[in-house]
Design a protein around this motif. Structure first.
Motif, PDB file in Angstrom:
ATOM      1  N   ALA A  43       1.020  -0.968  -0.129  1.00  0.00           N
ATOM      2  CA  ALA A  43       0.100   0.066   0.037  1.00  0.00           C
ATOM      3  C   ALA A  43       0.237   1.550   0.019  1.00  0.00           C
ATOM      4  CB  ALA A  43      -0.959  -0.355   1.262  1.00  0.00           C
ATOM      5  N   GLY A  44       2.149   1.379  -0.232  1.00  0.00           N
ATOM      6  CA  GLY A  44       2.930   2.451   0.183  1.00  0.00           C
ATOM      7  C   GLY A  44       3.590   2.822   1.577  1.00  0.00           C
ATOM      8  N   ILE A  45       3.910   1.993   2.614  1.00  0.00           N
ATOM      9  CA  ILE A  45       3.568   2.603   3.394  1.00  0.00           C
ATOM     10  C   ILE A  45       5.499   2.993   3.583  1.00  0.00           C
ATOM     11  CG2 ILE A  45       3.162   2.312   6.477  1.00  0.00           C
ATOM     12  CD1 ILE A  45       1.191   3.411   5.122  1.00  0.00           C
ATOM     13  N   ASP A  46       5.367   4.063   4.081  1.00  0.00           N
ATOM     14  CA  ASP A  46       7.001   4.594   4.055  1.00  0.00           C
ATOM     15  C   ASP A  46       7.624   3.485   5.574  1.00  0.00           C
ATOM     16  OD1 ASP A  46       7.030   6.295   2.031  1.00  0.00           O
ATOM     17  OD2 ASP A  46       6.235   7.550   3.548  1.00  0.00           O
ATOM     18  N   VAL A  47       6.894   3.600   6.422  1.00  0.00           N
ATOM     19  CA  VAL A  47       7.622   3.518   7.174  1.00  0.00           C
ATOM     20  C   VAL A  47       7.453   2.499   8.185  1.00  0.00           C
ATOM     21  CG1 VAL A  47       9.441   3.711   9.955  1.00  0.00           C
ATOM     22  CG2 VAL A  47       9.215   5.479   8.022  1.00  0.00           C
ATOM     23  N   LEU A  48       7.593   1.267   9.058  1.00  0.00           N
ATOM     24  CA  LEU A  48       7.094   0.054   9.735  1.00  0.00           C
ATOM     25  C   LEU A  48       7.817   0.354  10.776  1.00  0.00           C
ATOM     26  CD1 LEU A  48       6.583  -3.161   7.322  1.00  0.00           C
ATOM     27  CD2 LEU A  48       5.001  -1.099   7.432  1.00  0.00           C
ATOM     28  N   LEU A  49       6.783  -0.159  12.150  1.00  0.00           N
ATOM     29  CA  LEU A  49       7.550   0.183  12.951  1.00  0.00           C
ATOM     30  C   LEU A  49       6.916  -1.065  14.463  1.00  0.00           C
ATOM     31  CD1 LEU A  49       8.852   1.802  16.153  1.00  0.00           C
ATOM     32  CD2 LEU A  49       6.477   3.039  16.361  1.00  0.00           C
ATOM     33  N   ILE A  50       7.331  -1.706  14.403  1.00  0.00           N
ATOM     34  CA  ILE A  50       7.219  -3.234  15.571  1.00  0.00           C
ATOM     35  C   ILE A  50       7.493  -2.045  16.651  1.00  0.00           C
ATOM     36  CG2 ILE A  50       8.213  -5.103  16.333  1.00  0.00           C
ATOM     37  CD1 ILE A  50       8.942  -4.016  13.040  1.00  0.00           C
ATOM     38  N   GLY A  51       6.230  -1.700  17.325  1.00  0.00           N
ATOM     39  CA  GLY A  51       5.715  -0.899  18.761  1.00  0.00           C
ATOM     40  C   GLY A  51       5.995  -2.382  19.588  1.00  0.00           C
ATOM     41  N   ASP A  52       6.370  -1.566  20.646  1.00  0.00           N
ATOM     42  CA  ASP A  52       6.116  -2.037  22.125  1.00  0.00           C
ATOM     43  C   ASP A  52       4.598  -2.906  21.991  1.00  0.00           C
ATOM     44  OD1 ASP A  52       6.298   0.786  23.016  1.00  0.00           O
ATOM     45  OD2 ASP A  52       7.470   0.158  24.774  1.00  0.00           O
ATOM     46  N   SER A  53       3.803  -0.945  21.850  1.00  0.00           N
ATOM     47  CA  SER A  53       2.437  -0.956  21.954  1.00  0.00           C
ATOM     48  C   SER A  53       1.704  -2.880  22.203  1.00  0.00           C
ATOM     49  CB  SER A  53       1.733  -0.368  21.071  1.00  0.00           C
ATOM     50  OG  SER A  53       2.134  -0.407  19.570  1.00  0.00           O
ATOM     51  N   LEU A  54       2.339  -3.761  20.561  1.00  0.00           N
ATOM     52  CA  LEU A  54       1.989  -4.654  20.885  1.00  0.00           C
ATOM     53  C   LEU A  54       1.856  -5.859  22.316  1.00  0.00           C
ATOM     54  CD1 LEU A  54       4.515  -7.515  21.517  1.00  0.00           C
ATOM     55  CD2 LEU A  54       5.713  -6.054  19.749  1.00  0.00           C
ATOM     56  N   LYS A  84       9.149  -5.657   1.477  1.00  0.00           N
ATOM     57  CA  LYS A  84      10.421  -5.288   0.331  1.00  0.00           C
ATOM     58  C   LYS A  84      10.559  -4.378   0.665  1.00  0.00           C
ATOM     59  CE  LYS A  84       8.698  -8.611  -3.551  1.00  0.00           C
ATOM     60  NZ  LYS A  84       7.457  -9.228  -2.971  1.00  0.00           N
ATOM     61  N   ARG A  85      10.173  -2.848   0.962  1.00  0.00           N
ATOM     62  CA  ARG A  85      10.408  -1.515   0.701  1.00  0.00           C
ATOM     63  C   ARG A  85      10.325  -0.760   1.640  1.00  0.00           C
ATOM     64  NH1 ARG A  85       7.394   3.331   0.105  1.00  0.00           N
ATOM     65  NH2 ARG A  85       8.352   4.893  -0.421  1.00  0.00           N
ATOM     66  N   ALA A  86       9.770  -0.585   2.398  1.00  0.00           N
ATOM     67  CA  ALA A  86       9.491  -0.159   4.381  1.00  0.00           C
ATOM     68  C   ALA A  86      10.445  -0.424   4.892  1.00  0.00           C
ATOM     69  CB  ALA A  86       8.160  -0.445   4.242  1.00  0.00           C
ATOM     70  N   PHE A  87      10.631   0.860   5.531  1.00  0.00           N
ATOM     71  CA  PHE A  87      12.356   0.657   6.008  1.00  0.00           C
ATOM     72  C   PHE A  87      11.264   0.797   7.814  1.00  0.00           C
ATOM     73  CE2 PHE A  87      14.715   3.616   9.181  1.00  0.00           C
ATOM     74  CZ  PHE A  87      15.902   3.485   8.441  1.00  0.00           C
ATOM     75  N   VAL A  88      12.925  -0.552   8.138  1.00  0.00           N
ATOM     76  CA  VAL A  88      11.836  -1.066   9.350  1.00  0.00           C
ATOM     77  C   VAL A  88      12.581  -1.001  11.208  1.00  0.00           C
ATOM     78  CG1 VAL A  88      11.906  -2.988  10.672  1.00  0.00           C
ATOM     79  CG2 VAL A  88      11.439  -3.033   8.417  1.00  0.00           C
ATOM     80  N   GLY A 114      16.162  -9.880  14.745  1.00  0.00           N
ATOM     81  CA  GLY A 114      14.867  -9.163  14.279  1.00  0.00           C
ATOM     82  C   GLY A 114      14.824  -8.962  12.457  1.00  0.00           C
ATOM     83  N   GLY A 115      16.084  -7.886  12.396  1.00  0.00           N
ATOM     84  CA  GLY A 115      16.278  -7.943  11.117  1.00  0.00           C
ATOM     85  C   GLY A 115      16.000  -5.795  11.084  1.00  0.00           C
ATOM     86  N   ALA A 116      15.629  -5.195  11.880  1.00  0.00           N
ATOM     87  CA  ALA A 116      15.716  -3.750  12.205  1.00  0.00           C
ATOM     88  C   ALA A 116      16.705  -3.755  11.635  1.00  0.00           C
ATOM     89  CB  ALA A 116      15.017  -3.690  13.531  1.00  0.00           C
ATOM     90  N   GLN A 117      15.618  -1.978  11.075  1.00  0.00           N
ATOM     91  CA  GLN A 117      16.746  -0.987  10.083  1.00  0.00           C
ATOM     92  C   GLN A 117      17.362   0.051  11.129  1.00  0.00           C
ATOM     93  OE1 GLN A 117      14.403  -0.834   6.685  1.00  0.00           O
ATOM     94  NE2 GLN A 117      16.222  -0.205   5.886  1.00  0.00           N
ATOM     95  N   MET A 118      17.029   0.395  12.098  1.00  0.00           N
ATOM     96  CA  MET A 118      16.773   1.498  13.086  1.00  0.00           C
ATOM     97  C   MET A 118      16.090   0.999  14.449  1.00  0.00           C
ATOM     98  SD  MET A 118      15.320   5.262  12.627  1.00  0.00           S
ATOM     99  CE  MET A 118      16.576   6.430  12.245  1.00  0.00           C
ATOM    100  N   VAL A 119      16.307   1.594  15.551  1.00  0.00           N
ATOM    101  CA  VAL A 119      16.016   0.855  16.749  1.00  0.00           C
ATOM    102  C   VAL A 119      15.170   2.376  17.192  1.00  0.00           C
ATOM    103  CG1 VAL A 119      17.295  -1.116  17.474  1.00  0.00           C
ATOM    104  CG2 VAL A 119      18.208   1.550  18.351  1.00  0.00           C
ATOM    105  N   LYS A 120      14.267   2.336  18.404  1.00  0.00           N
ATOM    106  CA  LYS A 120      13.975   3.685  18.673  1.00  0.00           C
ATOM    107  C   LYS A 120      13.791   3.269  20.414  1.00  0.00           C
ATOM    108  CE  LYS A 120       9.188   4.611  18.704  1.00  0.00           C
ATOM    109  NZ  LYS A 120       8.587   4.145  19.478  1.00  0.00           N
ATOM    110  N   LEU A 121      13.941   4.892  21.126  1.00  0.00           N
ATOM    111  CA  LEU A 121      13.770   4.738  22.590  1.00  0.00           C
ATOM    112  C   LEU A 121      12.883   5.313  22.502  1.00  0.00           C
ATOM    113  CD1 LEU A 121      16.270   6.105  23.739  1.00  0.00           C
ATOM    114  CD2 LEU A 121      18.251   4.110  22.835  1.00  0.00           C
ATOM    115  N   GLU A 122      12.703   5.175  24.064  1.00  0.00           N
ATOM    116  CA  GLU A 122      11.663   5.991  25.235  1.00  0.00           C
ATOM    117  C   GLU A 122      12.900   7.285  25.790  1.00  0.00           C
ATOM    118  OE1 GLU A 122       8.517   5.018  27.038  1.00  0.00           O
ATOM    119  OE2 GLU A 122       7.570   4.214  25.341  1.00  0.00           O
ATOM    120  N   GLY A 123      12.182   8.859  25.658  1.00  0.00           N
ATOM    121  CA  GLY A 123      13.405  10.035  26.434  1.00  0.00           C
ATOM    122  C   GLY A 123      14.699  10.251  26.141  1.00  0.00           C
ATOM    123  N   ALA A 124      15.032  11.097  26.826  1.00  0.00           N
ATOM    124  CA  ALA A 124      16.560  11.869  26.309  1.00  0.00           C
ATOM    125  C   ALA A 124      17.339  11.312  27.239  1.00  0.00           C
ATOM    126  CB  ALA A 124      16.274  12.993  26.877  1.00  0.00           C
TER     127      ALA A 124
END
Ligand SMILES: Nc1nc(=O)c2c([nH]1)NC[C@@H]1CN(c3ccc(C(=O)N[C@@H](CCC(=O)O)C(=O)O)cc3)CN21
Ligand SMILES: CC(C)C(=O)C(=O)O
Ligand SMILES: [Mg+2]
Length: 269
Positions: A43-54, A84-88, A114-124
């Motif tokens: 559907a063209g979504i640019d970024v897929l976030l595997i969120g801990d909202s799971l 195939k295209r989206a950033f993970v 896990g095949g992540a291209q970037m990791v996200k973390l909360e806070g400064a």
């Protein structure tokens, strides 16, 4: 930039940075499995976030705190396999990045297994972000409402309404960029504050409940499909209401983000 047999280019962090410079909005949704990953990618979504909202929408907990690194690796791998295209991007879960060394070990699992291209973390967590970047790991920051701190914050509430707290969020955003982060998620902050931060930073901001002037938007997939348990947060929108299939709903979301029709003022603070 990797090139696939069908000529489809996978997005990189440089492409996302270029989108900010050219004023093209970035579309992002959470994903937790291969079937939705393939659908969102199509559907063209640019970024897929595997969120801990799971922890909430997949596992049924009332917060994100019980989620483990093992859970994140498992879902990340399922998503990464099918796109195939989206950033993970994958969330580092609660208490998995207390020190730079612990963050490195866990981020390495999210990426290598896990095949992540970037990791996200909360806070400064400037020291942690700087260390990961130094080790070659792309980092996405996350400011505003920090769900992993729900017990300290006293609930899922809008952040940065008072001037002093707003200035703190701006200062933290600038420190996160200086530490080398490549993206910044802004969650549940007043639209005007998110607009100011998005203008001041050169890295893209991705908003959720942060108004239309962020460089991109993210929603929890099951909220926009209206299949989440409990009440949907005010900032989300039921894209199934006017769609005849899940893929059509996702395409409508993508178009609404690209054209800055979503979020409207009723989805903002
Ligand atoms: N299904 C789901 N959607 C999410 O967006 C989400 C999760 N789960 N889990 C992790 C966090 C928790 N989030 C939440 C949850 C509730 C509100 C909420 O009810 N907010 C109030 C605002 C209250 C105020 O004005 O301060 C709202 O009415 O939107 C916000 C963010 C966002 N994330
Ligand atoms: C809502 C987004 C930003 C997130 O962190 C998650 O899904 O866990
Ligand atoms: Mg999260």
């Amino acid at each position: 930039m990797s090139l696939y047999a069908d000529g489809l280019k996978a997005l990189t962090i440089s492409d996302l940075a270029a989108m900010k410079r050219s004023g093209e909005k970035i579309s992002c949704l959470t994903a937790y499995d291969a079937s939705f990953s393939a659908l969102l990618d199509r559907a063209g979504i640019d970024v897929l976030l595997i969120g801990d909202s799971l922890g909430m929408v997949i596992q049924g907990h009332s917060s994100t705190l019980p989620v483990t690194v093992g859970d994140m690796v498992y879902h990340s791998r399922n998503v990464a396999m099918a796109r195939k295209r989206a950033f993970v991007i994958t969330d580092l879960p609660f208490a998995s990045y207390a020190t730079p060394e612990q963050a490195l070990a866990n981020a390495a699992s999210l990426m290598a297994v896990g095949g992540a291209q970037m990791v996200k973390l909360e806070g400064a967590k400037i020291d942690v972000i700087g260390f990961l970047v130094e080790q070659g790991i792309p980092v996405c920051g996350h400011l505003g409402l920090l769900p992993q701190s729900v017990n300290r914050l006293g609930g899922y509430k809008v952040q940065g309404r008072e001037e002093q707290q707003a200035r703190q969020i701006v200062a933290d955003a600038e420190k996160i960029e200086q530490a080398g982060a490549g993206l910044l998620v802004l969650e549940c902050v007043p639209a005007q504050l998110a607009a100011e931060i998005s203008q001041r930073l050169s890295i893209p901001t991705i908003g959720i409940g942060a108004g239309v002037d962020c460089d991109g938007q993210v929603l929890v997939l099951y909220d926009m499909l209206n299949i989440s348990t409990g009440k949907r947060p005010r900032f989300s929108k039921d894209f199934m209401a006017d769609a005849s299939s899940i893929e059509e709903a996702v395409r409508h979301y993508h178009q609404a983000v690209k054209s800055a029709q979503f979020p409207a003022s009723e989805h903002s603070y």
